[in-house]
Scaffold this active site. Sequence first.
Site, short mmCIF file in Angstrom:
data_model
loop_
_atom_site.label_atom_id
_atom_site.label_comp_id
_atom_site.label_asym_id
_atom_site.label_seq_id
_atom_site.Cartn_x
_atom_site.Cartn_y
_atom_site.Cartn_z
N ARG A 11 -15.93 20.77 -23.28
CA ARG A 11 -16.45 21.76 -24.22
C ARG A 11 -15.30 22.62 -24.77
NH1 ARG A 11 -21.36 24.83 -21.35
NH2 ARG A 11 -21.22 26.05 -23.28
N ASN B 247 -4.45 -5.91 -7.38
CA ASN B 247 -5.56 -6.71 -6.90
C ASN B 247 -6.27 -7.40 -8.07
OD1 ASN B 247 -8.25 -7.39 -5.65
ND2 ASN B 247 -7.26 -6.41 -3.90
N SER C 40 -0.82 -9.47 3.02
CA SER C 40 -2.11 -8.86 2.63
C SER C 40 -2.41 -7.60 3.42
CB SER C 40 -3.24 -9.88 2.80
OG SER C 40 -3.02 -11.02 2.01
N ARG D 271 -11.40 -21.84 -6.63
CA ARG D 271 -12.80 -21.73 -7.02
C ARG D 271 -13.07 -22.38 -8.36
NH1 ARG D 271 -13.79 -15.34 -5.44
NH2 ARG D 271 -12.54 -15.40 -3.56
N ARG E 75 -6.89 -21.22 5.60
CA ARG E 75 -7.51 -21.52 4.30
C ARG E 75 -6.64 -22.49 3.51
NH1 ARG E 75 -8.11 -16.12 1.45
NH2 ARG E 75 -9.91 -16.96 0.33
N GLU F 261 6.98 -15.33 1.62
CA GLU F 261 6.94 -13.90 1.92
C GLU F 261 8.17 -13.52 2.74
OE1 GLU F 261 6.73 -10.15 2.69
OE2 GLU F 261 5.36 -11.07 1.23
N TRP G 260 -23.04 22.67 -15.05
CA TRP G 260 -22.11 22.02 -15.97
C TRP G 260 -20.93 21.56 -15.13
CZ3 TRP G 260 -21.78 20.66 -21.10
CH2 TRP G 260 -22.86 21.06 -21.91
N CYS H 62 -0.51 1.36 0.73
CA CYS H 62 -0.98 2.72 0.42
C CYS H 62 -1.46 3.45 1.67
CB CYS H 62 -2.14 2.65 -0.58
SG CYS H 62 -1.71 1.84 -2.14
N ASP I 234 3.20 -4.99 -8.91
CA ASP I 234 4.17 -3.93 -9.21
C ASP I 234 5.41 -4.42 -9.96
OD1 ASP I 234 2.42 -2.37 -7.83
OD2 ASP I 234 3.72 -2.01 -6.10
#
Length: 454
Positions: free
Chosen positions: A443, A306, A38, A19, A69, A32, A435, A42, A284
């Site tokens: 507080r 990311n 990708s 870009r 791409r 890879e 609250w 998690c 990581d």
Amino acid sequence: MGGWGGGGRPPPPPPQARRMRDPNDLEIVAFERGRFSSYSACGIPYWVGGEVTERDELIARTPEEHRARAIDLRTRTEVMEIDVPGQRVLARDLTDGTESWTGFDKLVIATGARPVRPPLPGIDAPGVHGVQTLDDGQALLDTLAGTRGRRAVVVGAGYIGVEMAEAMLKRGYEVTVVHSDEQPMATLDPDMGRLVHEAMDGLGITTVGGAPVTKILTGQDGRVRAVATEDAEYPADVVVLGIGVRPETALARAAGLPLGAYGGLLTDRAMRVRGHENIWAGGDCVEVLDLVSGANRHLALGTHANKHGQIIGANAGGGYATFPGVVGTAVSKVCDLEIARTGLREKDARRAGLRFVTATIESTNSAGYYPGAALMTVKMLAERRTGRLLGVQIVGREGSGKRVDIAAVALTAGMTVERMTTLDLGYAPPFSPVWDPVLVAARKATTAVRAAGM
């Protein structure tokens, strides 16, 4: 990152690096070791537990989509050596074993983290599983499908450990969690971890703390049959390892690149490896600046990775972006119990040489009279005299965990606990008491700071 599908939607944007320049002016080669790209690691516990029904739901972009791409993504290919002076990497095709060198003008290291797998007797026995990759998740599901017994032992009680305990519980297993720390979730202070312990016991999960595993016992068929500590044995038809991760930096170390105290790569704010103009690292495998303590730390979180990728892409493409650091925000759950933390624990503050006060309060996740209101506990650390917020931990039911984001913003802004009490937070009985519990804790912390200064 999310991928575009069909249906006439526009194509995905170009890679971040492209870009910043003519898209045809940058050749991108990616190596890879696995078969997938990708994807959300998690999400693996939720796939194993059945909330996510299909593996491919965790994949944001396939290798084919990357190649479409104009990214030369070479899966099942492992980098064996980085030649920094020669600006090249040696890669091995894991399918046929062939090796070849590939030159680079700019190198990005994103080797991630490796799961801790101590050299215990029986650790490699059939039925013992880690859950680092999609292949790991599939192997575990295959074992569950072929196992007649219904006893699972999870070794470790960090984020992965408690999430996998939930997954196995949802699969109908009798679950025991064995870990070496005083309480589960060592990312919390022990008094908050005790709340997690009590809640897990209430869910039917047996939690055994202060019990380092000494060996994995196997049966005559060679498969796992129990997990042993110094004092006891815990029967197991399947064992899941959730002991934590370490930066995967063996390649970087061999190449002479700078590593920190936790074994992660050291970078500047542009994510450039220190002392190397054309090498970047992120995810990581790096250490990051803790904005609260001022020290480096290792945090294996997808949110950071990311952001690192966006910053590295911009800089490698000729632009400029920086990563200022982190406050250490994380959230998890085990069944309906939500667990969150940000900033420093007590031992972190002591290690940093900070003097502090603490405040712990019990409140509810909605107005006390609203149907379904449930308890939540908030613990807050503040610096003595200055009142600067140092950390927050939250344990409670639905609606508790994401409240930690209030504290994360306050930490990033360097706010005092007294200043926090004036925050204009949203209120309605279904969402909060008048609250908010975080402000109630602020507080109480303000009062403690004032008392400590007398």
